[in-house]
Design an enzyme around this catalytic site. Structure first.
Site, PDB file in Angstrom:
ATOM      1  N   LEU A   1      33.468  18.187  61.838  1.00  0.00           N
ATOM      2  CA  LEU A   1      33.907  18.391  63.217  1.00  0.00           C
ATOM      3  C   LEU A   1      32.741  18.238  64.165  1.00  0.00           C
ATOM      4  CD1 LEU A   1      35.950  21.636  62.602  1.00  0.00           C
ATOM      5  CD2 LEU A   1      36.894  19.481  63.394  1.00  0.00           C
TER       6      LEU A   1
ATOM      7  N   GLU B   1      41.732  28.205  65.515  1.00  0.00           N
ATOM      8  CA  GLU B   1      41.509  28.905  64.239  1.00  0.00           C
ATOM      9  C   GLU B   1      40.074  29.394  64.202  1.00  0.00           C
ATOM     10  OE1 GLU B   1      42.152  25.867  61.298  1.00  0.00           O
ATOM     11  OE2 GLU B   1      44.090  25.411  62.185  1.00  0.00           O
TER      12      GLU B   1
ATOM     13  N   LYS C   1      36.386  29.523  62.510  1.00  0.00           N
ATOM     14  CA  LYS C   1      35.622  28.575  61.694  1.00  0.00           C
ATOM     15  C   LYS C   1      34.969  29.379  60.577  1.00  0.00           C
ATOM     16  CE  LYS C   1      32.563  24.608  62.106  1.00  0.00           C
ATOM     17  NZ  LYS C   1      31.732  24.845  60.938  1.00  0.00           N
TER      18      LYS C   1
ATOM     19  N   ASP D   1      32.849  30.365  57.430  1.00  0.00           N
ATOM     20  CA  ASP D   1      31.525  29.855  57.052  1.00  0.00           C
ATOM     21  C   ASP D   1      31.383  29.848  55.534  1.00  0.00           C
ATOM     22  OD1 ASP D   1      29.052  28.861  57.358  1.00  0.00           O
ATOM     23  OD2 ASP D   1      28.133  30.679  58.142  1.00  0.00           O
TER      24      ASP D   1
ATOM     25  N   TYR E   1      43.316  25.321  55.790  1.00  0.00           N
ATOM     26  CA  TYR E   1      43.442  24.952  57.199  1.00  0.00           C
ATOM     27  C   TYR E   1      43.951  23.535  57.451  1.00  0.00           C
ATOM     28  CZ  TYR E   1      38.695  23.282  56.204  1.00  0.00           C
ATOM     29  OH  TYR E   1      37.617  22.672  55.650  1.00  0.00           O
TER      30      TYR E   1
ATOM     31  N   LYS F   1      30.765  26.862  68.372  1.00  0.00           N
ATOM     32  CA  LYS F   1      30.017  27.742  67.464  1.00  0.00           C
ATOM     33  C   LYS F   1      29.474  28.945  68.222  1.00  0.00           C
ATOM     34  CE  LYS F   1      27.651  25.556  64.213  1.00  0.00           C
ATOM     35  NZ  LYS F   1      27.452  25.634  62.765  1.00  0.00           N
TER      36      LYS F   1
ATOM     37  N   CYS G   1      -5.698  47.907  54.410  1.00  0.00           N
ATOM     38  CA  CYS G   1      -4.530  47.699  53.550  1.00  0.00           C
ATOM     39  C   CYS G   1      -3.773  49.020  53.415  1.00  0.00           C
ATOM     40  CB  CYS G   1      -4.978  47.200  52.177  1.00  0.00           C
ATOM     41  SG  CYS G   1      -3.604  47.084  51.009  1.00  0.00           S
TER      42      CYS G   1
ATOM     43  N   CYS H   1      -4.181  50.108  49.505  1.00  0.00           N
ATOM     44  CA  CYS H   1      -5.431  50.458  48.804  1.00  0.00           C
ATOM     45  C   CYS H   1      -6.569  50.725  49.781  1.00  0.00           C
ATOM     46  CB  CYS H   1      -5.811  49.354  47.821  1.00  0.00           C
ATOM     47  SG  CYS H   1      -6.282  47.822  48.640  1.00  0.00           S
TER      48      CYS H   1
ATOM     49  N   CYS I   1      -5.211  41.300  52.204  1.00  0.00           N
ATOM     50  CA  CYS I   1      -6.051  42.305  51.569  1.00  0.00           C
ATOM     51  C   CYS I   1      -6.858  41.591  50.495  1.00  0.00           C
ATOM     52  CB  CYS I   1      -5.164  43.389  50.961  1.00  0.00           C
ATOM     53  SG  CYS I   1      -6.055  44.422  49.804  1.00  0.00           S
TER      54      CYS I   1
ATOM     55  N   CYS J   1      -5.416  46.048  43.989  1.00  0.00           N
ATOM     56  CA  CYS J   1      -4.433  46.538  44.960  1.00  0.00           C
ATOM     57  C   CYS J   1      -3.052  46.545  44.276  1.00  0.00           C
ATOM     58  CB  CYS J   1      -4.463  45.613  46.173  1.00  0.00           C
ATOM     59  SG  CYS J   1      -3.232  46.011  47.401  1.00  0.00           S
TER      60      CYS J   1
END
Ligand code: IVH
Length: 682
Positions: free
Chosen positions: A84, A113, A115, A117, A224, A311, A405, A408, A423, A429
């Site tokens: 479409l 209607e 749409k 997904d 549809y 949309k 971090c 650590c 880090c 770590c």
């Protein structure tokens, strides 16, 4: 039981089960209990077992799947599956209406209607029985996936009432939010990555080779459209009513609209409905109702002129920022994540949102307790798109990027280009250690699949391993009897992992098997920052063994196609770290592959030898990785960006318009997956 009596009973059970299926899955008004339903199905299955010759392909027992398809056959659509024309603009919808008015005068009406997904499918019914189901493919031909489609309970295998002898029906297969969340939850518990959104989950499910797995994915389908010769209706609206009569699931959210104002009303209502629907929609489809008028309007090469899709923009919600957490990934990269007051967006509750990096975070100038706008776009991970600074109290403190971090406490460093904080404590770590091990064992790396996330975590906690090389020292006695109870972050669910004999043997044999993994994947598995699968492959092919790669100067590295300074730098940093050197030696001693085998080197005699490809978009028949694999298998090379040296752009659905423009301006041929198949056909 006699064969004749069995035949009669099978027929009776089939009819009754079909009826109950319809009432449960299409009308959502069941009249018997699950137990009674299961009893009927069980009886049918056992009768069909006793008389295999009496089992119909469209028996309701086939809903649980079982058929395994290695490669889905390609089938040509009798009527092409067009898409479409899409718009986000109401202006363009008005312009569409003006064009229709110009062509048809004032006497027309629309059907609006939602749409849905998901994934488009086409079903062929012969004499009231499902004969064939196919994906859209390139619109002209698609994959035949009948055994997978049979597992979708709301799709009738046998039609009801009076129906045309032969016709096609089109619809959208989707995964409801509930099933999607369950599936991702299961995947996560197995240490696998979940699907990004329900559409991808539906598409991935329909491509599964084992239909009994598809049956467990709880897919659903809205119809549809109908295609066929001499259909007994003259309008789209009547076709939808007929589909309902035949037993199909047609959404109740459809409306006849006499004019464009009514269309806009439907659009507005749909946008509201969207927040509470149990499945994803991404817009509204507006179709001219009368078939004769549709024919008069006709088609462009891609779209019908009688329909348009409006949309919706990504869904947005307002909530409060509670905090910013800093997450440390396996390569040490630190990502800021917004912790939000929970808010529903597009069917799920959002509690966290990505903030990407320091620059993006600074763009929002976040302060404590800010009111923020979150948006869920194509992906399931939401993002912060705006901040309402006007609601900020004067004393609110600005939120800065972490300097140490959070795991650590090591001072963070920045990438030379300043984009990412990381880090540097790669060896000690905790999330880096765990992340590196998880990456190392993952399917595309060493594929030690019997060690899922929870299990590696336990081995770390119990001090059985502290780096990837330790995996190769594990013994049966180290593992047997280990157990740990995991409590999920909300503290609700408890999960116990216990290593019994079979688990331990599986783990040890997967570790042993990983020694056969080729060098390019071992190189990827090491988890060198910025070194993805494709580049690991390239470097492995180029340098042939780890020692040559280790000794390569920065210039030699950058001379390899697509290696930039950033990657060269991180390769050097990796090899210069004495901890890594020690681990590499231990892995070598364990017997891992650190050089390319003779036949691993790609020959230059494949059908695509010396040809370079860029692959973009979403494909129907193959995943993007499969497309790349196909190209490489035949000697072609994959590039990430289009240049004048690119031989082909392999384009799928949803490829960005920029890529197309660039390819066109450089005269790079744009091909689809079928063209690619033709290129490599022997
Ligand atoms: S009609 C020729 N109706 O949207 C018109 N399509 O871009 C055929 N879709 O491939 C499509 N909901 O997968 C139509 N109510 C609806 C739809 C719908 C979702 C999808 C479908 C199609 C794509 C078109």
């Amino acid at each position: 039981m006699e064969r004749e009596a069995a035949r009669e009973r099978i027929q009776e059970l089939t009819d009754r089960i079909n009826e109950h299926n319809y009432r449960y899955y299409v009308l959502a008004r069941p009249v018997i209990s699950d137990y009674e339903y299961d009893m009927l199905l069980e009886e049918l299955i056992s009768l069909e077992k006793a008389f295999p010759g009496l089992r119909d392909k469209n028996s309701p027992s086939q809903r649980v799947g079982g058929e395994v398809t290695r490669k889905f056959p390609t089938v040509k659509h009798t009527y092409p599956m067009l898409s479409l024309s899409n718009t986000y603009s109401k202006e363009e919808v008005m312009a569409f209406d003006r064009r229709i008015k110009k062509a048809l005068g004032n006497s027309y009406e629309y059907v609006c209607e939602l749409k849905y997904d998901g994934v488009a499918i086409s079903l062929t019914y012969e004499n009231g029985s499902l004969a064939r189901a196919a994906t859209r493919g390139d619109g002209v031909q698609g994959d035949e996936i009948t055994s997978n489609i049979r597992t979708i309970r709301s799709i009738p295998l046998k039609l009801r009432n009076k129906f045309p002898a032969s016709f096609e029906v089109r619809g959208e297969v989707y995964m409801p939010h509930k099933s999607f969340l369950q599936l991702n939850d299961q995947k996560e518990r197995k240490g696998e990555t979940g699907f990004a959104n329900p559409r991808n989950a539906a598409a991935g499910s329909l491509k599964l080779q084992d239909s009994s797995l598809v049956a467990k994915r709880n897919l659903d389908c809205f119809m549809y459209g109908v295609y066929g010769d001499n259909l007994p209706f003259q309008t789209h609206w009547d076709s939808l009513q007929a589909l309902k009569e035949y037993g199909f699931k047609v959404s109740a959210d459809i409306k006849k609209c006499a004019d464009i104002d009514a269309v806009f009303h439907f659009i507005a209502q749909g946008e509201e409905r969207r927040t509470t629907l149990p499945f994803d929609i991404d817009g509204v489809v507006i179709k001219v109702n009368k078939y004769s008028q549709q024919e008069a309007l006709g088609y462009t090469s891609k779209f019908p002129r009688w329909a348009i899709a409006y949309k919706y923009k990504a869904e947005r919600a307002i909530t409060r920022l509670l905090d910013v957490a800093f997450q440390v990934g396996r390569t040490g990269a630190v990502t800021p994540v917004a912790i939000l007051e929970p808010v529903p967006v597009a069917g799920t509750t959002v509690k966290r949102a990505s903030l990407y990096n320091e620059d993006r975070m600074a763009d929002h100038d976040l302060h404590q307790n800010d009111i923020v706008f979150v948006e869920k776009g194509g992906d399931i991970i939401p993002k912060i798109v705006d901040v309402d600074a006007s609601q900020r109290i004067a004393t609110a403190k600005r939120i800065h990027f972490a300097s140490r971090c959070p795991e650590c406490n090591t001072p963070l460093q920045k990438e030379p280009d300043g984009s990412v904080h990381y880090c540097p404590n790669t060896m000690n770590c905790p999330p880096q250690i765990q992340g590196k091990i998880e990456h190392f064992i993952s399917r595309r790396a060493m594929d030690i699949d019997s060690l899922g996330q929870g299990k590696t975590e336990m081995l770390l906690v119990k001090n059985k391993i502290s780096n990837i090389a330790d995996l190769y020292d594990l013994t049966y006695d180290d593992l047997i009897g280990l157990e740990k109870t995991f409590v999920d972050p909300q503290g609700k669910k408890e999960r116990k992992i216990r290593f019994r004999d079979k688990t331990v043997r599986n783990i040890l044999s997967a570790i042993e098997n990983s020694k056969k993994v080729p060098f390019e994947r071992v190189l990827y598995a090491l988890g060198i920052r910025h070194l993805g699968e494709t580049m690991a492959k390239k470097l492995a092919q180029h340098f042939e063994n780890i020692d040559r790669l280790k000794e390569a100067s920065e210039e030699e590295l950058v001379a390899v196609d697509e290696v930039g300074e950033k990657m060269a730098n991180s390769i050097h940093t990796y090899f210069n770290n004495p901890g890594n050197a020690h681990i590499l030696n231990r892995l070598k001693d364990a017997g891992l592959s650190f050089s390319v085998e003779k036949d691993e080197k790609q020959g230059d005699d494949g059908a695509l030898a010396n040809k370079s490809f860029v692959v973009s978009g979403v494909f129907e028949k193959y995943s993007r990785d499969q497309i790349k694999g196909l190209i490489e298998k035949h000697g072609g090379e994959i590039k990430s960006a289009i240049s004048s040296k690119t031989d082909y752009l392999v384009a799928g659905d949803k490829m960005g318009p920029e890529k197309r423009k660039k390819a066109e301006s450089l005269n790079v041929p744009i091909i689809n997956e079928n063209d690619l198949e033709n290129l490599v056909k022997e």
